[in-house]
Design a protein around this motif. Structure first.
Motif, PDB file in Angstrom:
ATOM      1  N   HIS A   6       8.179  17.644  17.791  1.00 30.50           N
ATOM      2  CA  HIS A   6       8.834  18.525  16.813  1.00 30.50           C
ATOM      3  C   HIS A   6       9.051  17.755  15.511  1.00 30.50           C
ATOM      4  N   HIS A   8       8.812  18.304  10.978  1.00 30.13           N
ATOM      5  CA  HIS A   8       8.595  19.190   9.831  1.00 30.13           C
ATOM      6  C   HIS A   8       7.603  18.545   8.869  1.00 30.13           C
ATOM      7  N   VAL A  35       6.216  22.036  13.178  1.00 30.43           N
ATOM      8  CA  VAL A  35       6.868  23.344  13.145  1.00 30.43           C
ATOM      9  C   VAL A  35       7.058  23.829  11.707  1.00 30.43           C
ATOM     10  N   GLU A  93       9.977  26.628  14.304  1.00 29.76           N
ATOM     11  CA  GLU A  93      11.030  26.870  15.221  1.00 29.76           C
ATOM     12  C   GLU A  93      11.659  28.226  14.994  1.00 29.76           C
ATOM     13  N   HIS A 159      14.695  22.575  21.539  1.00 29.81           N
ATOM     14  CA  HIS A 159      14.554  21.371  20.731  1.00 29.81           C
ATOM     15  C   HIS A 159      15.933  20.810  20.362  1.00 29.81           C
ATOM     16  N   ASP A 207      12.165  15.366  14.821  1.00 33.11           N
ATOM     17  CA  ASP A 207      12.740  16.361  13.909  1.00 33.11           C
ATOM     18  C   ASP A 207      12.744  15.847  12.469  1.00 33.11           C
TER      19      ASP A 207
HETATM   20 ZN    ZN Z   1      13.458  21.213  13.292  1.00 29.60          ZN
END
Ligand code: ZN
Length: 261
Positions: A6, A8, A35, A93, A159, A207
């Motif tokens: 996961h 960005h 994501v 997400e 997540h 993340d």
């Molecule tokens: Zn995220």
């Protein structure tokens, strides 16, 4: 080697995609599940995956905590999914709001709107047989779990998971995954979570570009953190790091239906 489950990659911090992936690879991270959170970031995520098809697996999402997102935005995301469903590995997400409800005068209405939006997105996931990457922290987790079961969604990850223990148990016994971030290195709650759950139910993620404390303080955040998370999981499980990385990668591959490189 490990997969960041996961990140960005649409964020401007990763404008130099080639360099981002090179750094990740140097840290034993050979792939990134990327994501999106709205129509614009979804488009950038697809572009990143097109530029690096062997290392980036795209997801299309609609973030539940962005109050500015409208129903027109949701319709655009639905159209993106309809157009690109065969190229993406998940919806994400997506999920339910929690942090944005705090102090909101219309919290009940916002949650109702969030549920309705999640319902629409899970219908799409079911239609295209796609797994989902969920943002459903704390009190939102139980509602998201109910929604998954109601829609017959078979593959999902919660997540950056945090939820009451009994909810986590239900999530895992339903066959869903939960993922942990670099917080597992320094935060007791996350360490206990890893110790309590079977390795077969865990994923690791950065993340990114979210930044972390402890040993990560001041460091640029990115997919390269995923291997450090896996290493910490290995310590907590008292298992060889190679075995743990292999199992965590296997988990990510089975959830997102990825081809082992
Ligand atoms: Zn995220």
């Amino acid at each position: 080697m490990i997969i960041d489950s996961h990140c960005h990659l649409h964020d401007p911090a990763y404008a130099d995609l080639r360099e981002t992936l090179r750094t990740a690879f140097a840290h034993d991270v050979w792939g990134v599940v990327a994501v999106g959170v709205d129509p614009g970031t979804n488009a950038r995520t697809l572009a990143a995956a097109a530029a690096a098809p062997k290392a980036v697996w795209p997801c299309l999402g609609f973030h539940p905590e962005a109050p500015a997102l409208t129903d027109e935005d949701l319709a655009r995301v639905e159209a993106q999914v309809a157009e690109h469903h065969s190229r993406i590995v998940a919806l994400g997400e997506i999920g339910l709001p929690w942090y944005s409800l705090e102090g909101a005068v219309d919290a009940a209405a916002l949650m109702a709107r969030g549920r309705e939006r999640l319902h629409r997105l899970l219908e799409l996931a079911a239609r295209w047989d796609l797994p989902v990457a969920l943002h459903a922290p704390h009190g939102a987790a139980v509602g998201a779990l109910e929604a998954l079961l109601r829609h017959g969604i078979e593959r999902a990850v919660f997540h950056w998971h945090k939820a009451p223990e009994e909810v986590t148990r239900e999530i895992v016994s339903a066959g869903y995954f939960v993922s942990v971030t670099p917080e597992v290195v320094y935060r007791e709650r996350d360490r206990e979570l890893v110790q309590a759950l079977p390795l077969e139910s865990l994923l690791v993620e950065s993340d990114g570009p979210w930044t972390y404390r402890g040993e990560f303080e001041g460091l640029p955040s990115g997919p390269w953190f995923a291997s450090r998370v896996a290493e910490e999981v290995a310590k907590l499980k008292q298992m060889p790091v190679e075995d743990v990385m292999h199992q965590l990668s296997t988990n990510a591959c089975s959830l997102f239906d990825l081809v082992w490189a």
